[in-house]
Design an enzyme around this catalytic site. Structure first.
Site, PDB file in Angstrom:
ATOM      1  N   GLY A  16     -14.328  76.929  65.569  1.00 12.83           N
ATOM      2  CA  GLY A  16     -15.158  76.889  64.362  1.00 12.83           C
ATOM      3  C   GLY A  16     -16.139  78.040  64.257  1.00 12.83           C
ATOM      4  O   GLY A  16     -17.154  77.929  63.561  1.00 12.83           O
ATOM      5  N   SER A  17     -15.818  79.171  64.902  1.00 14.80           N
ATOM      6  CA  SER A  17     -16.789  80.271  64.854  1.00 14.80           C
ATOM      7  C   SER A  17     -16.891  80.863  63.449  1.00 14.80           C
ATOM      8  O   SER A  17     -17.962  81.309  63.034  1.00 14.80           O
ATOM      9  CB  SER A  17     -16.456  81.347  65.885  1.00 14.80           C
ATOM     10  OG  SER A  17     -15.244  81.978  65.579  1.00 14.80           O
ATOM     11  N   ARG A  73       3.048  63.952  57.391  1.00 16.04           N
ATOM     12  CA  ARG A  73       2.167  65.008  56.884  1.00 16.04           C
ATOM     13  C   ARG A  73       1.575  64.571  55.535  1.00 16.04           C
ATOM     14  O   ARG A  73       0.402  64.796  55.256  1.00 16.04           O
ATOM     15  CB  ARG A  73       3.000  66.291  56.714  1.00 16.04           C
ATOM     16  CG  ARG A  73       2.195  67.545  56.459  1.00 16.04           C
ATOM     17  CD  ARG A  73       3.100  68.767  56.386  1.00 16.04           C
ATOM     18  NE  ARG A  73       3.746  69.087  57.632  1.00 16.04           N
ATOM     19  CZ  ARG A  73       3.185  69.750  58.646  1.00 16.04           C
ATOM     20  NH1 ARG A  73       1.956  70.171  58.556  1.00 16.04           N
ATOM     21  NH2 ARG A  73       3.858  69.998  59.747  1.00 16.04           N
ATOM     22  N   ASN A 115      -8.355  81.067  52.959  1.00 17.71           N
ATOM     23  CA  ASN A 115      -8.068  81.077  54.399  1.00 17.71           C
ATOM     24  C   ASN A 115      -8.397  82.458  54.948  1.00 17.71           C
ATOM     25  O   ASN A 115      -8.410  83.435  54.209  1.00 17.71           O
ATOM     26  CB  ASN A 115      -6.573  80.782  54.611  1.00 17.71           C
ATOM     27  CG  ASN A 115      -6.196  80.758  56.084  1.00 17.71           C
ATOM     28  OD1 ASN A 115      -6.906  80.175  56.904  1.00 17.71           O
ATOM     29  ND2 ASN A 115      -5.102  81.403  56.436  1.00 17.71           N
ATOM     30  N   HIS A 117      -6.897  85.024  57.871  1.00 13.98           N
ATOM     31  CA  HIS A 117      -5.736  85.219  58.749  1.00 13.98           C
ATOM     32  C   HIS A 117      -5.977  86.471  59.583  1.00 13.98           C
ATOM     33  O   HIS A 117      -6.371  87.511  59.036  1.00 13.98           O
ATOM     34  CB  HIS A 117      -4.472  85.373  57.896  1.00 13.98           C
ATOM     35  CG  HIS A 117      -3.240  85.540  58.714  1.00 13.98           C
ATOM     36  ND1 HIS A 117      -2.637  84.488  59.381  1.00 13.98           N
ATOM     37  CD2 HIS A 117      -2.521  86.646  59.026  1.00 13.98           C
ATOM     38  CE1 HIS A 117      -1.590  84.933  60.040  1.00 13.98           C
ATOM     39  NE2 HIS A 117      -1.496  86.242  59.839  1.00 13.98           N
ATOM     40  N   THR A 149      -1.504  79.595  49.009  1.00 17.38           N
ATOM     41  CA  THR A 149      -0.419  79.158  48.120  1.00 17.38           C
ATOM     42  C   THR A 149       0.613  78.440  49.004  1.00 17.38           C
ATOM     43  O   THR A 149       0.481  78.450  50.232  1.00 17.38           O
ATOM     44  CB  THR A 149       0.212  80.389  47.432  1.00 17.38           C
ATOM     45  OG1 THR A 149       0.627  81.305  48.447  1.00 17.38           O
ATOM     46  CG2 THR A 149      -0.755  81.067  46.483  1.00 17.38           C
ATOM     47  N   ASP A 153       0.448  82.199  54.284  1.00 17.76           N
ATOM     48  CA  ASP A 153      -0.174  83.529  54.433  1.00 17.76           C
ATOM     49  C   ASP A 153       0.263  84.532  53.366  1.00 17.76           C
ATOM     50  O   ASP A 153       0.308  85.742  53.627  1.00 17.76           O
ATOM     51  CB  ASP A 153       0.102  84.112  55.836  1.00 17.76           C
ATOM     52  CG  ASP A 153      -0.438  83.223  56.944  1.00 17.76           C
ATOM     53  OD1 ASP A 153      -1.461  82.557  56.724  1.00 17.76           O
ATOM     54  OD2 ASP A 153       0.166  83.199  58.031  1.00 17.76           O
ATOM     55  N   GLU A 182     -14.177  89.299  61.574  1.00 17.14           N
ATOM     56  CA  GLU A 182     -13.929  88.110  60.739  1.00 17.14           C
ATOM     57  C   GLU A 182     -15.247  87.440  60.367  1.00 17.14           C
ATOM     58  O   GLU A 182     -15.424  86.939  59.254  1.00 17.14           O
ATOM     59  CB  GLU A 182     -13.053  87.097  61.487  1.00 17.14           C
ATOM     60  CG  GLU A 182     -11.614  87.525  61.658  1.00 17.14           C
ATOM     61  CD  GLU A 182     -10.766  86.447  62.332  1.00 17.14           C
ATOM     62  OE1 GLU A 182     -10.963  85.259  62.047  1.00 17.14           O
ATOM     63  OE2 GLU A 182      -9.907  86.798  63.163  1.00 17.14           O
TER      64      GLU A 182
HETATM   65  C1  GRF Z   1      -9.483  83.057  63.651  1.00 20.82           C
HETATM   66  O1  GRF Z   1      -8.972  84.152  64.348  1.00 20.82           O
HETATM   67  C2  GRF Z   1      -8.855  82.973  62.298  1.00 20.82           C
HETATM   68  O2  GRF Z   1      -8.505  84.217  61.774  1.00 20.82           O
HETATM   69  C3  GRF Z   1      -7.604  82.182  62.563  1.00 20.82           C
HETATM   70  O3  GRF Z   1      -7.949  81.253  63.560  1.00 20.82           O
HETATM   71  C4  GRF Z   1      -9.077  81.736  64.284  1.00 20.82           C
HETATM   72  C5  GRF Z   1     -10.124  80.666  64.131  1.00 20.82           C
HETATM   73  O4  GRF Z   1     -11.233  80.879  64.926  1.00 20.82           O
HETATM   74  N1  GRF Z   1      -7.128  81.576  61.342  1.00 20.82           N
HETATM   75  P1  GRF Z   1     -12.516  79.970  64.740  1.00 20.82           P
HETATM   76  O5  GRF Z   1     -12.068  78.508  64.911  1.00 20.82           O
HETATM   77  O6  GRF Z   1     -13.103  80.226  63.396  1.00 20.82           O
HETATM   78  O7  GRF Z   1     -13.423  80.360  65.872  1.00 20.82           O
END
Ligand code: GRF
Length: 204
Positions: A16-17, A73, A115, A117, A149, A153, A182
């Site tokens: 969850g960073s 699901r 999202n 990625h 979508t 990705d 990120e």
């Molecule tokens: C990140 O690298 C993100 O790009 C990918 O999963 C990772 C999640 O990291 N989708 P965090 O849980 O936000 O620390």
């Protein structure tokens, strides 16, 4: 819609960073007073997700919805939709949420589901992006914020950040370098989306 109605729901599965980076920016940049926006809830599909503790420590509302306790699901998503819709979010932010979503789910939140990625999309969709970038001899890697979508990705790109691949990089060192970026890119992208929403609210 008024200035106080811009709820954000964040979905996580792990550390969850990115969620924390967004929560941090929301506080520091005063998203509540500027855009009427707040993180209304952080939902994890994994009960042990580290990010849940961090969100709780920040005083954010948290929910656990363990996908393993659902028969399909579709059943899991029905419960997820019901949780999310309690907040009527303007944005549903996937932050390391490790579940494939059905077309019904992506259609329901079309235009408000984003999202991050860890690659420069459209290159390296899917998993193991950093190792694949190294194996392909890429000189740069990075991350992409995109709308979600049904095709994994492949939604419209909101923003990207480019990071160098260094000669001695492993997947882990590259991932760490990308993750730092990120944490800047995702909050900034969410803020821009909120700013656009605020503008369109004022114009309507
Ligand atoms: C990140 O690298 C993100 O790009 C990918 O999963 C990772 C999640 O990291 N989708 P965090 O849980 O936000 O620390």
């Amino acid at each position: 819609m008024t200035q106080t109605e811009k709820n954000i729901v964040v979905l996580i599965s792990g550390t969850g960073s990115n969620m924390l980076a967004i929560a941090d920016a929301a506080l520091k940049e005063q998203w509540l007073s500027r855009f009427g926006a707040r993180i209304a809830c952080v939902i994890s599909n994994r009960p042990q997700a580290e990010g849940l503790q961090s969100a709780f420590a920040l005083g954010l509302a948290t929910e656990i919805l363990d996908h393993k306790t659902f028969a399909s699901r579709e059943d899991f998503e029905l419960a997820l939709v019901s949780l999310i819709d309690q907040h009527q979010p303007v944005l549903v932010v996937l932050a390391g949420f490790m579940r494939i979503l059905t077309p019904a789910f992506t259609a329901r939140y079309s235009g408000r589901l984003v999202n991050i990625h860890p690659s420069l999309l459209p290159a390296f969709t899917g998993l193991h992006t950093h190792q694949r970038a190294i194996d392909a001899g890429c000189k740069v890697a990075g991350a992409t914020v995109h709308f979600v979508t049904p095709e994994v990705d492949q939604g419209h790109i909101v923003a990207q950040v480019v990071v160098p691949v260094l000669p001695l990089d492993t997947a882990a060192t590259l991932a760490a370098r990308v993750l730092i970026q990120e944490h800047l890119l995702y909050p900034k992208s969410v803020r821009v989306l909120l700013q656009n929403l605020t503008k369109s609210t004022r114009q309507s």
